[in-house]
Design an enzyme around this catalytic site. Sequence first.
Site, PDB file in Angstrom:
ATOM      1  N   GLU A 115      32.912 -25.846 117.494  1.00 45.55           N
ATOM      2  CA  GLU A 115      33.677 -25.276 116.375  1.00 45.55           C
ATOM      3  C   GLU A 115      34.850 -24.420 116.861  1.00 45.55           C
ATOM      4  O   GLU A 115      35.335 -23.559 116.126  1.00 45.55           O
ATOM      5  CB  GLU A 115      32.767 -24.431 115.466  1.00 45.55           C
ATOM      6  N   HIS A 139      29.307 -17.729 113.445  1.00 45.69           N
ATOM      7  CA  HIS A 139      28.824 -18.817 112.596  1.00 45.69           C
ATOM      8  C   HIS A 139      27.323 -18.989 112.800  1.00 45.69           C
ATOM      9  O   HIS A 139      26.856 -19.079 113.941  1.00 45.69           O
ATOM     10  CB  HIS A 139      29.547 -20.112 112.954  1.00 45.69           C
ATOM     11  N   HIS A 141      23.406 -20.571 110.796  1.00 48.35           N
ATOM     12  CA  HIS A 141      22.788 -21.424 109.779  1.00 48.35           C
ATOM     13  C   HIS A 141      21.761 -20.591 109.008  1.00 48.35           C
ATOM     14  O   HIS A 141      20.552 -20.804 109.149  1.00 48.35           O
ATOM     15  CB  HIS A 141      22.161 -22.655 110.438  1.00 48.35           C
ATOM     16  N   GLU A 169      24.448  -2.512  97.606  1.00 50.76           N
ATOM     17  CA  GLU A 169      25.480  -2.210  98.605  1.00 50.76           C
ATOM     18  C   GLU A 169      26.479  -3.354  98.805  1.00 50.76           C
ATOM     19  O   GLU A 169      27.511  -3.151  99.443  1.00 50.76           O
ATOM     20  CB  GLU A 169      24.869  -1.782  99.942  1.00 50.76           C
ATOM     21  N   HIS A 210      25.505 -26.156 105.050  1.00 52.74           N
ATOM     22  CA  HIS A 210      25.648 -26.014 106.508  1.00 52.74           C
ATOM     23  C   HIS A 210      25.397 -24.586 106.989  1.00 52.74           C
ATOM     24  O   HIS A 210      24.515 -24.364 107.808  1.00 52.74           O
ATOM     25  CB  HIS A 210      27.037 -26.508 106.932  1.00 52.74           C
TER      26      HIS A 210
HETATM   27  O1  2HA Z   1      25.843 -26.842 116.634  1.00 51.31           O
HETATM   28  O2  2HA Z   1      26.524 -24.982 114.338  1.00 51.31           O
HETATM   29  O3  2HA Z   1      28.542 -26.282 113.268  1.00 51.31           O
HETATM   30  C1  2HA Z   1      26.768 -25.872 116.455  1.00 51.31           C
HETATM   31  C2  2HA Z   1      27.083 -25.779 115.030  1.00 51.31           C
HETATM   32  C3  2HA Z   1      28.113 -26.681 114.499  1.00 51.31           C
HETATM   33 ZN    ZN Z   2      26.907 -25.075 112.297  1.00 54.33          ZN
END
Ligand code: 2HA
Ligand code: ZN
Length: 274
Positions: A115, A139, A141, A169, A210
């Site tokens: 990414e 980032h 999940h 909050e 995602h």
């Molecule tokens: O595997 O999260 O979006 C890495 C990720 C791709």
């Molecule tokens: Zn991801």
Amino acid sequence: MKVLEAKFVQDFIKLCAEGYRKGWHERNGGNLSYRIKDEEINLIKENLIDCDYQDIGTEVPFLKNEYFLVTGSGKYMMNVPLDPEDNICIIKLDETGTKFKIVWGLKNGGRPTSELPSHLMNLEVVKRRTNDKYRIVYHCHATNIIALTFVLPLKNEVFTRELREMATECPVVFPDGVGVVPWMVPGGKDIAVATSKLMEKFDVAIWAHHGIFGTGPDFDTTFGLVDTVEKSAEILVKVLSMSNTKLQTITRENFIDLAKDFKVTLNEDALNCK
Ligand code: 2HA
Ligand code: ZN
């Protein structure tokens, strides 16, 4: 100073470990990037090596010549604290902002996160928007946020209002609200462009089905932001699981009172959305 002794590297590793402990990084899921300060790179400069430039896959001219600490593609967050030098790397951009080279880390080979285009385009947008203050893009999940993208309309103002309502909050932690990217193929320039457009306005972008992208000035603030968003999502999932009506909630007037006392300006679209 050795790279691993630097405070920003230690803080980076701590965030990876904490995200994994939260359950947000199954397998190789998630990635992290940090725009390194000049004084920080100077402390470790003697450890950096030279190698060939490669294409980023997008252009980030406002970040030219800068250094970044990033997770490796296909690497597991779980393994970052155990062997940082195999799982993360420092990259330097060229003077056009279209190429990078690895100057430390990934000692057994590899590439920066898949990414990277999204990370760099987001870092470019927030560097400009915050006058150089923001340096991190994270980032993950996060389970409950992902679950909500199957049942709520994929609209910025709906996600903002629903999440805000779940924890007092929230309006203080993310007064501008959150943005939502519809499902797109990850890893490329298109999703990077869509996400960075949202980062012009929001510190949080949710990728439907995602995960989540959060940005901020330092590791604790960025992690705290994502943690707060995911906590609210968890409460909302529990509420929706118990009933489809709320007996009582935080009202529009309550939010206005809160904003006045905490001296924040709330995103009007979300305030007026019902
Ligand atoms: O595997 O999260 O979006 C890495 C990720 C791709
Ligand atoms: Zn991801």
